[in-house]
Design an enzyme around this catalytic site. Structure first.
Site, PDB file in Angstrom:
ATOM      1  N   TRP A  73       0.860  -1.182   0.000  1.00  0.00           N
ATOM      2  CA  TRP A  73       0.000   0.000   0.000  1.00  0.00           C
ATOM      3  C   TRP A  73       0.907   1.247   0.000  1.00  0.00           C
ATOM      4  O   TRP A  73       1.913   1.298   0.701  1.00  0.00           O
ATOM      5  CB  TRP A  73      -0.894  -0.014   1.255  1.00  0.00           C
ATOM      6  CG  TRP A  73      -1.696   1.251   1.383  1.00  0.00           C
ATOM      7  CD1 TRP A  73      -2.828   1.559   0.717  1.00  0.00           C
ATOM      8  CD2 TRP A  73      -1.374   2.373   2.210  1.00  0.00           C
ATOM      9  NE1 TRP A  73      -3.246   2.815   1.066  1.00  0.00           N
ATOM     10  CE2 TRP A  73      -2.380   3.347   1.978  1.00  0.00           C
ATOM     11  CE3 TRP A  73      -0.342   2.657   3.099  1.00  0.00           C
ATOM     12  CZ2 TRP A  73      -2.393   4.579   2.623  1.00  0.00           C
ATOM     13  CZ3 TRP A  73      -0.350   3.890   3.744  1.00  0.00           C
ATOM     14  CH2 TRP A  73      -1.376   4.831   3.508  1.00  0.00           C
TER      15      TRP A  73
ATOM     16  N   ASP B 299     -16.029  12.041  -1.819  1.00  0.00           N
ATOM     17  CA  ASP B 299     -15.421  10.757  -1.451  1.00  0.00           C
ATOM     18  C   ASP B 299     -16.150  10.161  -0.246  1.00  0.00           C
ATOM     19  O   ASP B 299     -17.313  10.486   0.024  1.00  0.00           O
ATOM     20  CB  ASP B 299     -13.904  10.958  -1.211  1.00  0.00           C
ATOM     21  CG  ASP B 299     -13.083   9.730  -1.525  1.00  0.00           C
ATOM     22  OD1 ASP B 299     -13.084   8.805  -0.699  1.00  0.00           O
ATOM     23  OD2 ASP B 299     -12.449   9.676  -2.598  1.00  0.00           O
TER      24      ASP B 299
ATOM     25  N   ARG C 244      -9.104  -3.027   7.727  1.00  0.00           N
ATOM     26  CA  ARG C 244      -9.732  -1.700   7.783  1.00  0.00           C
ATOM     27  C   ARG C 244     -11.109  -1.797   8.442  1.00  0.00           C
ATOM     28  O   ARG C 244     -12.069  -1.178   7.986  1.00  0.00           O
ATOM     29  CB  ARG C 244      -9.845  -1.072   6.382  1.00  0.00           C
ATOM     30  CG  ARG C 244      -9.768   0.454   6.447  1.00  0.00           C
ATOM     31  CD  ARG C 244     -10.177   1.120   5.156  1.00  0.00           C
ATOM     32  NE  ARG C 244      -9.894   2.542   5.210  1.00  0.00           N
ATOM     33  CZ  ARG C 244     -10.545   3.453   4.523  1.00  0.00           C
ATOM     34  NH1 ARG C 244     -11.510   3.117   3.715  1.00  0.00           N
ATOM     35  NH2 ARG C 244     -10.222   4.714   4.630  1.00  0.00           N
TER      36      ARG C 244
ATOM     37  N   LYS D  58     -16.245   6.778  -8.317  1.00  0.00           N
ATOM     38  CA  LYS D  58     -14.988   6.153  -7.874  1.00  0.00           C
ATOM     39  C   LYS D  58     -15.374   4.856  -7.167  1.00  0.00           C
ATOM     40  O   LYS D  58     -15.990   4.882  -6.103  1.00  0.00           O
ATOM     41  CB  LYS D  58     -14.252   7.101  -6.936  1.00  0.00           C
ATOM     42  CG  LYS D  58     -12.935   6.555  -6.401  1.00  0.00           C
ATOM     43  CD  LYS D  58     -12.224   7.641  -5.596  1.00  0.00           C
ATOM     44  CE  LYS D  58     -11.047   7.119  -4.816  1.00  0.00           C
ATOM     45  NZ  LYS D  58     -10.517   8.126  -3.883  1.00  0.00           N
ATOM     46  N   TRP D  59     -15.054   3.735  -7.783  1.00  0.00           N
ATOM     47  CA  TRP D  59     -15.459   2.404  -7.285  1.00  0.00           C
ATOM     48  C   TRP D  59     -14.296   1.836  -6.486  1.00  0.00           C
ATOM     49  O   TRP D  59     -13.323   1.367  -7.039  1.00  0.00           O
ATOM     50  CB  TRP D  59     -15.804   1.508  -8.471  1.00  0.00           C
ATOM     51  CG  TRP D  59     -16.325   0.141  -8.131  1.00  0.00           C
ATOM     52  CD1 TRP D  59     -15.714  -0.810  -7.363  1.00  0.00           C
ATOM     53  CD2 TRP D  59     -17.566  -0.440  -8.556  1.00  0.00           C
ATOM     54  NE1 TRP D  59     -16.485  -1.946  -7.291  1.00  0.00           N
ATOM     55  CE2 TRP D  59     -17.628  -1.749  -8.018  1.00  0.00           C
ATOM     56  CE3 TRP D  59     -18.627   0.013  -9.352  1.00  0.00           C
ATOM     57  CZ2 TRP D  59     -18.702  -2.604  -8.258  1.00  0.00           C
ATOM     58  CZ3 TRP D  59     -19.694  -0.845  -9.589  1.00  0.00           C
ATOM     59  CH2 TRP D  59     -19.726  -2.125  -9.036  1.00  0.00           C
ATOM     60  N   ASP D  60     -14.441   1.875  -5.164  1.00  0.00           N
ATOM     61  CA  ASP D  60     -13.320   1.509  -4.306  1.00  0.00           C
ATOM     62  C   ASP D  60     -13.451   0.072  -3.797  1.00  0.00           C
ATOM     63  O   ASP D  60     -14.538  -0.537  -3.857  1.00  0.00           O
ATOM     64  CB  ASP D  60     -13.258   2.496  -3.117  1.00  0.00           C
ATOM     65  CG  ASP D  60     -11.837   2.701  -2.611  1.00  0.00           C
ATOM     66  OD1 ASP D  60     -10.966   1.875  -2.914  1.00  0.00           O
ATOM     67  OD2 ASP D  60     -11.611   3.699  -1.893  1.00  0.00           O
TER      68      ASP D  60
ATOM     69  N   ASN E 196     -11.416  -1.798  -0.475  1.00  0.00           N
ATOM     70  CA  ASN E 196     -10.367  -1.443   0.483  1.00  0.00           C
ATOM     71  C   ASN E 196      -9.865  -2.540   1.399  1.00  0.00           C
ATOM     72  O   ASN E 196      -9.351  -2.259   2.477  1.00  0.00           O
ATOM     73  CB  ASN E 196     -10.838  -0.268   1.345  1.00  0.00           C
ATOM     74  CG  ASN E 196     -10.598   1.050   0.630  1.00  0.00           C
ATOM     75  OD1 ASN E 196      -9.583   1.216  -0.020  1.00  0.00           O
ATOM     76  ND2 ASN E 196     -11.536   1.970   0.746  1.00  0.00           N
TER      77      ASN E 196
ATOM     78  N   CYS F 264     -10.544   1.805  -8.001  1.00  0.00           N
ATOM     79  CA  CYS F 264      -9.665   2.130  -6.884  1.00  0.00           C
ATOM     80  C   CYS F 264      -9.656   0.906  -5.976  1.00  0.00           C
ATOM     81  O   CYS F 264     -10.651   0.195  -5.880  1.00  0.00           O
ATOM     82  CB  CYS F 264     -10.225   3.342  -6.138  1.00  0.00           C
ATOM     83  SG  CYS F 264      -9.258   3.817  -4.692  1.00  0.00           S
TER      84      CYS F 264
ATOM     85  N   ASP G  42      -2.671   5.510  -3.088  1.00  0.00           N
ATOM     86  CA  ASP G  42      -3.083   6.446  -2.034  1.00  0.00           C
ATOM     87  C   ASP G  42      -1.941   7.371  -1.647  1.00  0.00           C
ATOM     88  O   ASP G  42      -2.141   8.301  -0.868  1.00  0.00           O
ATOM     89  CB  ASP G  42      -3.544   5.676  -0.792  1.00  0.00           C
ATOM     90  CG  ASP G  42      -5.008   5.304  -0.892  1.00  0.00           C
ATOM     91  OD1 ASP G  42      -5.687   5.790  -1.811  1.00  0.00           O
ATOM     92  OD2 ASP G  42      -5.474   4.519  -0.045  1.00  0.00           O
TER      93      ASP G  42
END
Ligand code: GLA
Length: 704
Positions: free
Chosen positions: A168, A325, A402, A435-437, A439, A482, A504
């Site tokens: 990351w 966001d 996360r 924005k298709w994240d 995580n 993303c 990031d």
């Protein structure tokens, strides 16, 4: 173009030739274009093969491994037939390249009636060849696929295995190691293509460089094995935990890969860029200039309440799109809750999402939204009402990354839920951009009714199904992929999303390397690159505004900071930057892109983007100042040696005093360019990272 003579096929791309002998599954030749390729029979003793199997005395890493209907591992795939197809076969539910092409289909059959198909697609305008493989079970019983690589290439000689690894915030660092006497592996077991091991690799040898690029976003594996002077490259789905049951009459398609040969790394990168931009990225945004955006994340984090004020200032600065966001939904005030509850947080926003979007549009900007649809927080309405949607192994405490779990995307109900919720969010706020994240990596891989050995791939098939439905439903929306920055930065995702958030890490010095590493396999037109605050939130280092801008110009420019907090002087600078970028963005986003210097340890790094006719270019040079070490001697690339160019060096924020000079293209590329004042810019001194940059605007004046 594909030509046939007996069972020998000659695949021609603009600058390469691949000669295959279908009946013996041999690669007779692959490399620089041969004029006399019709006469390749002389090479029929080539040791290089198109696939490798277990049971015929080959004890190296195989490209195909089955547990047969007879219970054994041994196969002996024997040539059956071959043909040239006018249409590229469709890979159901998998990403793939497209465009005017011809495809060679080769078929090999084992005594158990299991067939192996190999496909080679040649395009007119790129040296990249799309390759894929398929198993059809013609036996009367089920078989197990333990491994099916997308591509195998065997090359004679010794090679360096070049991979792009990291973590990351430091994705895609270039690594090279000599391959000798064994198998070297680049792989992801994380469920995503990963921050750690990108699915683009190169084999660099004396005769040039071969690139292998997987169109896949899940667990992948690329290996290089050297034995007896032959180097075998295999790329495909990772066989780690893979075990696919194939019933009688069923077929299994491996994801597509692209392979490419070029004489140099630079030339290979440009082929990969053209392949991605022309044959992978699709839809309305394919060749469209991308908007300059302001993203709220590093400026507001979860405080999504200040958005309209930020949007107003963004408009004044010249931005075109404002992206809201994380933090706008459910009770999301930090990363411990609400994923899955894609309802408006009216309390925080002060209005509904639709009203907010309208207010942003009222400022004269397009509205974009962030969403992380493949995830679920345990602290959410969704988890309370549909706990079974979460990916968990029954009876075990799941691993939280996360603070969140992943949804079980292998389940059709979950897939439908995600299509519904994402579609609803987009329609509700009329988003122009999403924005298709994604995580977290996957750990508790499990789905009721899904065989463990099939889970990872079924997860990916579910994701592709969902994404392709959503993208088709909203053809005008610009999607940016993303994954905690760049953990799904791959051609698989780029088949659906025309751009991806590269990392990031927005620190200019780190970003230069991340973008540099990314540029080996991917064009600048897919790389999101933002100017953020100084000191930088990830590194703590400060870089002048101009440096941050210069580096972000190597991708798709955006700003990700609280624009309200900029000083009046900085606002003027940003406005000038955005207006400069808009004027030149076609060149910056879609020009022919070359890396300059070597940002991984060289004296300097940077890039140049050159117009197709070589009449205009923009270059950025970056170098770290060392006490009493003179600035580097630099070389531009990609220019026409027979042109005279006017070069304007844009000094840090001091545009009025730009320096100009005139020089021949050959002089600009000879490696002796020296700017004694490179480290002199006053504003660059507020620079804890000590990295100095300069942008050069290069315009053709006349022929020599
Ligand atoms: C990930 C993304 C960031 C940002 C945050 C929001 O880390 O990569 O750009 O969207 O999530 O939580």
């Amino acid at each position: 173009m594909i030509k046939k003579k007996g069972t020998v096929y000659r695949l021609e791309t603009p600058a390469t030739t691949l000669v295959l002998k279908a009946d013996t599954a041999q690669i007779l030749y692959y490399g620089k274009k041969l004029v006399s390729a019709d006469w390749c029979e002389a090479l029929r003793s080539s040791p290089c093969r198109l696939f490798s199997e277990y049971g015929q005395g080959d004890f190296n890493e195989q490209s195909v491994l089955l547990v047969n209907a007879d219970g054994g591992f041994s196969t002996n795939f024997v040539y059956s037939k071959s043909k040239i197809l006018a249409e590229k076969p469709v890979l159901e539910n998998l990403p793939s390249s497209y465009g005017e092409s011809k495809t060679l289909e080769l078929k090999y059959v084992d005594a158990t009636k299991v067939a192996l198909y190999l496909y080679y697609t040649v395009f007119e305008d790129t040296d990249a060849i799309a390759v894929s493989a398929k198993i059809v079970n013609g036996a009367k019983k089920e078989i197990h696929i333990k491994k099916l690589a997308s591509v195998q290439a065997e090359l004679t000689g010794r090679f360096e295995f070049i991979t792009f690894n990291g973590a990351w915030a430091r994705e895609r660092r270039k690594n090279a190691r000599a391959v000798c006497g064994g198998t070297f592996v680049n792989e992801s077991r994380a469920g995503a293509s990963s921050h750690a091991h990108n699915p683009f690799v190169m084999a660099k040898g004396e005769k040039g460089v071969f690139g292998f690029h997987l169109l896949y976003s899940g667990n992948h594996k690329e290996s290089m094995t050297e034995y007896d002077g032959v180097t075998r490259v295999i790329a495909g789905i990772n066989d780690f935990m893979f075990d696919w049951t194939l019933g009688a009459g069923e077929e299994f398609c491996a994801p597509e890969a692209a392979m490419c040969y070029a004489e140099t790394e630079d030339a290979l990168s440009r082929q990969m860029h053209a392949f991605a931009a022309e044959h992978v990225v699709r839809g309305k945004w394919k060749k469209r200039e991308r908007p300059v955006l302001v993203n709220s994340w590093e400026g507001a984090y979860f405080d999504a309440d200040s958005v309209v004020e930020m949007a107003k200032v963004s408009k004044d600065l010249g931005a075109e799109l404002f992206v809201l966001d994380d933090g706008w939904f459910g009770r999301r005030n930090d990363d411990t809750s609400s994923l899955g509850d894609w309802s408006d947080n009216v309390e925080k926003l002060g209005c509904t999402l639709a009203e907010l979007a309208e207010r942003v549009r009222g400022c004269g900007l397009k509205f974009g939204i962030w969403i992380e649809p493949e995830m679920i927080s345990e602290e959410s309405e969704l988890f309370r009402s549909r706990p079974a949607y979460a990916m968990r192994v029954p009876g075990r405490t799941p691993v939280r990354l996360r603070n969140q779990l992943a949804l079980n995307m292998a389940d059709e109900k979950v897939q439908n839920f995600v299509v519904r919720t994402v579609s609803d969010v987009i329609s509700r706020c009329g988003a122009s951009y999403v924005k298709w994240d994604y995580n977290r990596m996957l750990t508790d891989c499990f789905g009721k009714g899904v065989a463990a050995g099939e889970y990872f791939h079924r997860y990916m098939l579910g994701v592709y199904k969902v994404i392709s439905k959503v993208v088709k439903r909203f053809p005008f929306v610009l999607f940016e992929g993303c994954a905690g920055g760049g953990a799904r930065f791959d051609l698989g995702m780029m088949s659906y999303f025309p751009q991806i958030w590269t990392s990031d890490n927005t620190d200019a010095r780190d970003r230069l390397q991340i973008q540099d590493g990314s540029s080996y396999g991917y064009p600048q037109s897919v790389m999101g690159a933002h100017v953020s605050a100084s000191p930088n939130h990830q590194s703590g280092d400060s870089h002048p505004l101009e440096t941050r801008f210069n580096v972000a110009c190597g991708g798709l420019l955006g700003y990700e900071l609280d624009v309200r907090k900029l000083s009046e002087k900085d606002k003027k600078t940003v406005a000038a930057q955005i207006s400069f970028y808009k004027e030149h963005r076609k060149l910056l986003q879609f020009g022919n892109f070359y890396r300059l210097g070597d940002s991984f340890g060289g004296d300097y790094g940077g890039f140049i983007s050159v117009s197709p006719d070589r009449g205009a270019a923009i270059a950025v040079i970056a170098a770290e100042k060392r006490t009493n070490v003179p600035p580097p001697r630099v070389a531009f690339k990609g220019l026409n040696p027979a042109y005279v160019y006017e070069v304007t060096a844009r000094r840090q924020e001091n545009y009025e005093n730009n320096l100009s000079f005139t020089a021949g293209g050959d002089v600009l590329m000879c490696g002796e360019l020296f700017f004694p004042d490179f480290y002199d810019d006053a504003s660059a001194r507020e620079n804890s990272g000590c990295m100095y940059t300069r942008m050069f605007l290069i315009k053709k004046q006349k022929n020599l």
